[in-house]
Design an enzyme around this catalytic site. Structure first.
Site, short mmCIF file in Angstrom:
data_model
loop_
_atom_site.label_atom_id
_atom_site.label_comp_id
_atom_site.label_asym_id
_atom_site.label_seq_id
_atom_site.Cartn_x
_atom_site.Cartn_y
_atom_site.Cartn_z
N LEU A 125 1.03 -1.08 -0.13
CA LEU A 125 0.05 -0.04 0.02
C LEU A 125 0.91 1.21 -0.13
O LEU A 125 0.66 2.23 0.66
CB LEU A 125 -0.97 -0.03 1.27
CG LEU A 125 -2.12 -0.86 1.20
CD1 LEU A 125 -2.88 -0.83 2.51
CD2 LEU A 125 -3.14 -1.00 -0.01
N CYS A 145 7.74 -9.81 -12.77
CA CYS A 145 6.44 -10.91 -12.13
C CYS A 145 5.17 -10.20 -12.47
O CYS A 145 4.33 -11.15 -13.21
CB CYS A 145 6.52 -11.36 -10.88
SG CYS A 145 7.96 -12.19 -10.46
#
Length: 436
Positions: free
Chosen positions: A250, A260
């Protein structure tokens, strides 16, 4: 361990640290020669001494003959690359299937367990089984899925102290063998989650898609914060303390990148579309993230008064995150060309990513350190939050710059501190401040 890339090398070194004899194999003879000479081709904190220590004990070795390595092994891990396939976003599985065929040719009738460590879409394990079964009798092998969850920059810690180990199997003896392999982790009560092959394969994609969604969500909240006068760091803390949400991933910034999240979200979307269950939320995450990286250029231009033509812009940090030399899908690959296209003279520095950045970016003045980059600059942009950028001597920074403007795309400095130091400071998801 077939594949001496990031996953194969880190996993192989860590398994050898468990006391297991490991051979890391790759057809890239030059890469293997470097590894045998003690030259680690990637930057990962702690990897070089770990490899050296286990090579010295004889538990870790390297070879450019994958077939020979597979023939002698009890467990064969497939750890080759699965890049995005051009045109449709699917994972390109050609290397996985080529290795599977090579394994089938190499192993004998002695029982061998073949495990996919590479990130692969649902159904790959079953296809690997079919490939090997064409050459090997039933009962002489099993196929399992054991996806990795290694974060670049903290991969060794992630391997040695994972949140969980995911294992997809379709035979009890495969479970027994993998449970024994990971036995050192049982001493720390690490959960081992056993599923079928398809579930294990999907867990990896679902994990990365969810984390990418968290990043994209807080980035959109940051944009809203700027419009309504809120502070995104306060918002992130407030929602992150909710146990149902958690505070990880966050951190508002210029968008996610790396090896990825971009390819795995695309592969999940492609798989879901083919299955007739489109993942519209993940499709939106991809679109929003792509737009965000491109939008960082406009943010920097606004901070420079609406134009960067003829101005010198210093950029600190080029890799997609700190503690890695990985430039794949980094926001800097959008930001620097965008600034150059608008007439800026870009000076850049990164502690570990310079060699790869030079291969990918043109028209940049490469600098030897952070202070060299900011000398004579009209704007300083922080793209990657390396530790050495977190405590810069602000008085020195101001004295070196032509115009004291800082665009902090990682929010590593407090706005009040920057105002007191005399900077015009622009963060993400909070009000800009003017120095005085």
């Amino acid at each position: 361990m077939l594949g001496a890339g990031y996953v194969g090398l880190v996993s192989g070194a860590c398994f050898s640290e468990f006391g297991i004899d490991v051979v890391v194999a790759d057809t890239d003879a030059a890469r293997i020669a470097r590894l045998e000479a003690g030259d680690i081709p990637i930057y990962e904190p702690g990897l070089e001494p770990l490899v050296a220590a286990n090579v010295a004990t004889g538990r870790l070795a390297f070879t450019d003959d994958p077939a020979a390595a597979a023939a002698a092994a009890d467990i064969v891990f497939i750890a080759v690359g699965t890049p995005s396939r051009r045109g449709d976003g699917h994972a390109d599985l050609r290397y996985v299937y080529e290795v599977a065929d090579e394994i089938a040719r190499a192993i004998g009738d002695r029982y061998t367990l073949i495990v996919t460590k590479s990130t692969v879409p649902v159904g790959t394990g079953r296809e690997i089984r079919r490939i090997i079964a064409r050459r090997r009798p039933a009962g002489s092998f099993d196929v399992a899925a054991n996806p990795e969850f290694l974060r670049e920059g903290s991969a060794i810690e992630d391997f040695m102290r994972p949140d969980r180990v995911i294992v997809g199997i379709d035979a009890p003896r495969a479970a027994e063998r993998l449970r024994a392999l990971y036995r050192p982790l049982s001493l720390r009560d690490t959960p081992m989650v056993f599923t079928d092959l398809e579930t294990a394969e999907l867990i990896k994609y679902a994990t990365n898609a969810f984390l990418a969604t968290k990043i994209t969500f807080i980035n959109e909240m940051a944009d809203l914060c700027e419009k309504v006068g809120a502070d995104v760091q306060g918002v992130a803390r407030g929602i992150g303390l909710d146990g149902r949400i958690g505070d990880k991933f966050l951190h508002a910034g210029p968008g996610y990148g790396g090896s990825c999240f971009p390819k795995d979200t695309m592969a999940l979307v492609s798989t879901a579309r083919d299955a007739g269950a489109p993942t519209r939320l993940v499709e939106t995450v991809i679109a929003v993230n792509d737009a965000r990286k491109q939008g960082m250029v406009a943010r920097i231009v606004r901070a420079c008064g609406g134009a960067v033509d003829g101005k010198a812009v210093a950029v600190l940090g080029l890799t997609f995150k700190p503690n890695t030399d990985d430039m794949r899908e980094s926001p800097s690959l959008d930001i620097l060309p965008g600034l150059i296209e608008r007439g800026a003279a870009v000076r850049a520095f990164d502690p570990k990513g310079m060699d790869e950045a030079k291969r990918l970016l043109n028209g940049v003045d490469w600098c030897g350190n952070a202070f060299d980059a900011m000398t004579g600059a009209d704007c300083l942009v922080i793209v990657t939050e390396w530790n050495e950028f977190r405590t810069l001597d602000l008085a020195r920074v101001k004295s070196l710059m032509r115009t004291p403007v800082i665009v902090d795309l990682r929010n590593i400095y407090p706005p009040d501190e920057m105002r007191a130091a005399g900077f015009a400071y622009h963060g993400i998801g909070r009000a800009a401040v003017e120095g005085g």
